[in-house]
Scaffold this motif. Structure first.
Motif, short mmCIF file in Angstrom:
data_model
loop_
_atom_site.label_atom_id
_atom_site.label_comp_id
_atom_site.label_asym_id
_atom_site.label_seq_id
_atom_site.Cartn_x
_atom_site.Cartn_y
_atom_site.Cartn_z
N THR A 90 -0.62 6.61 1.90
CA THR A 90 -1.64 5.58 1.70
C THR A 90 -1.09 4.48 0.81
OG1 THR A 90 -2.64 6.63 -0.26
CG2 THR A 90 -3.45 7.34 1.88
N CYS A 91 -1.16 3.24 1.27
CA CYS A 91 -0.69 2.06 0.54
C CYS A 91 0.78 2.23 0.15
CB CYS A 91 -1.59 1.78 -0.66
SG CYS A 91 -1.38 0.11 -1.34
N ALA A 153 -1.90 -4.59 -0.87
CA ALA A 153 -1.62 -3.65 0.21
C ALA A 153 -0.49 -4.13 1.13
CB ALA A 153 -2.88 -3.43 1.04
N PRO A 154 0.22 -3.17 1.73
CA PRO A 154 1.19 -3.51 2.76
C PRO A 154 0.52 -3.59 4.12
CG PRO A 154 1.21 -1.17 2.41
CD PRO A 154 0.18 -1.73 1.47
N VAL A 155 1.24 -4.11 5.10
CA VAL A 155 0.81 -4.03 6.50
C VAL A 155 1.99 -3.57 7.34
CG1 VAL A 155 -0.97 -5.81 6.34
CG2 VAL A 155 1.34 -6.45 7.05
N PHE A 229 -4.74 1.08 3.22
CA PHE A 229 -5.83 1.06 2.25
C PHE A 229 -5.86 2.36 1.43
CE2 PHE A 229 -7.14 2.31 6.49
CZ PHE A 229 -7.74 3.53 6.29
N HIS A 230 -6.78 2.38 0.47
CA HIS A 230 -6.93 3.51 -0.45
C HIS A 230 -8.22 4.28 -0.11
CE1 HIS A 230 -3.89 2.47 -3.60
NE2 HIS A 230 -4.06 1.26 -3.09
N PRO A 231 -8.18 5.25 0.80
CA PRO A 231 -9.40 6.01 1.10
C PRO A 231 -9.86 6.87 -0.07
CG PRO A 231 -7.51 6.98 2.19
CD PRO A 231 -7.03 5.70 1.60
N GLU A 232 -8.95 7.17 -1.00
CA GLU A 232 -9.31 7.99 -2.16
C GLU A 232 -10.17 7.24 -3.17
OE1 GLU A 232 -5.68 5.81 -3.61
OE2 GLU A 232 -6.48 6.55 -1.71
N LEU A 233 -10.29 5.90 -2.99
CA LEU A 233 -11.13 5.12 -3.89
C LEU A 233 -12.53 4.88 -3.34
CD1 LEU A 233 -8.56 2.47 -5.23
CD2 LEU A 233 -9.20 4.71 -6.18
#
Length: 251
Positions: A90-91, A153-155, A229-233
């Motif tokens: 992630t990210c 964030a990266p893409v 993205f950050h799903p943990e946030l």
């Protein structure tokens, strides 16, 4: 009846590993996973990594993470792990899993778990971070209106198809946030620096999700998953639940 047991590790060298562990704890408690036994583990050593059935590489600072991995003797074990076992980046974790990192930093390393090109800091500086509700239900059933958090964030800018990389996303991408560094007498920018790693993953690369502007923010290659993205946030463990069902139990 034998209960199948899995150990899910979260790389704990740097970054948001505790948040991932909290979300995974909630995810594996779901009723539809009651037939399985799960252990969750902070991974800091090769010995801990060897215990894992699957690994999450969290968000954080990708350069620091790779330098710490190299200094602590984790870099090669991580490369060996992601060459075969399920992994989710992630990210910053997505950057590490890539086989090519663009807009890289000096001495940064890649793990080569996914045959993709990733551009660091593609959305600009931290002040340009944002949230967006995304519908992922076309590949993750029931995961709708999920709050995605993008922080520097990266893409994914290209994916391997056959012998070549093929560009994905919009033709004209926003130039990422860059920094300068010295190489001998030359002043270069991070935009000039590309880091590469060998990739043994021969599964086809699937683009799972793009933002409305076309930027690719979620990809899959076999038993590897990468998200910008950050799903943990998010206050929602449904994406982690899908990962466990699809990549841990499913493999």
């Amino acid at each position: 009846m034998t209960t199948l047991s899995y150990t899910i590790g979260v790389l704990a060298l740097q970054g948001a590993f505790r948040e991932h562990l909290e979300h995974l704890q909630r995810a594996v408690a779901a009723a539809d996973l009651a037939a399985y036994s799960f252990s969750l583990l902070e991974v800091k050593t090769p010995e801990q990594l060897a215990q894992c059935s699957a690994l999450v590489v969290p968000g954080g600072e990708s350069t620091s993470m790779s330098l710490i991995a190299e200094r602590t003797g984790m870099l090669e074990p991580l490369r060996e792990f992601v060459a075969s076992k399920p992994a989710w980046g992630t990210c910053a974790g997505l950057i590490l899993l890539a086989s090519e990192i663009h807009n890289a930093r000096p001495h940064q390393k890649a793990l080569g778990g996914m045959d993709i090109c990733v551009a660091r800091n593609a959305f600009g500086r931290q002040l340009e971070s944002f949230e967006e509700a995304c519908d992922f239900s076309d590949f993750a059933p029931g995961v709708t209106a999920f709050k995605t958090v993008f922080i520097r964030a990266p893409v994914v800018s290209a994916v391997r198809k056959g012998a070549d990389f093929v560009s994905v996303g919009p033709k004209k991408m926003h130039r990422p946030n860059v920094c300068s560094f010295q190489e001998g007498e030359k002043t270069l920018t991070s935009f000039d620096l590309v880091v590469k790693a060998e990739c043994e993953n021969t599964a086809p690369v699937e683009v799972l999700h793009s933002l409305p502007n076309g930027l690719v923010v979620a990809v899959r290659q076999g038993n590897k998953l990468g998200t910008s993205f950050h799903p943990e946030l998010a206050d929602d463990c449904s994406f982690h639940h899908w990962f466990v069902k699809e990549f841990v139990v499913g493999h």
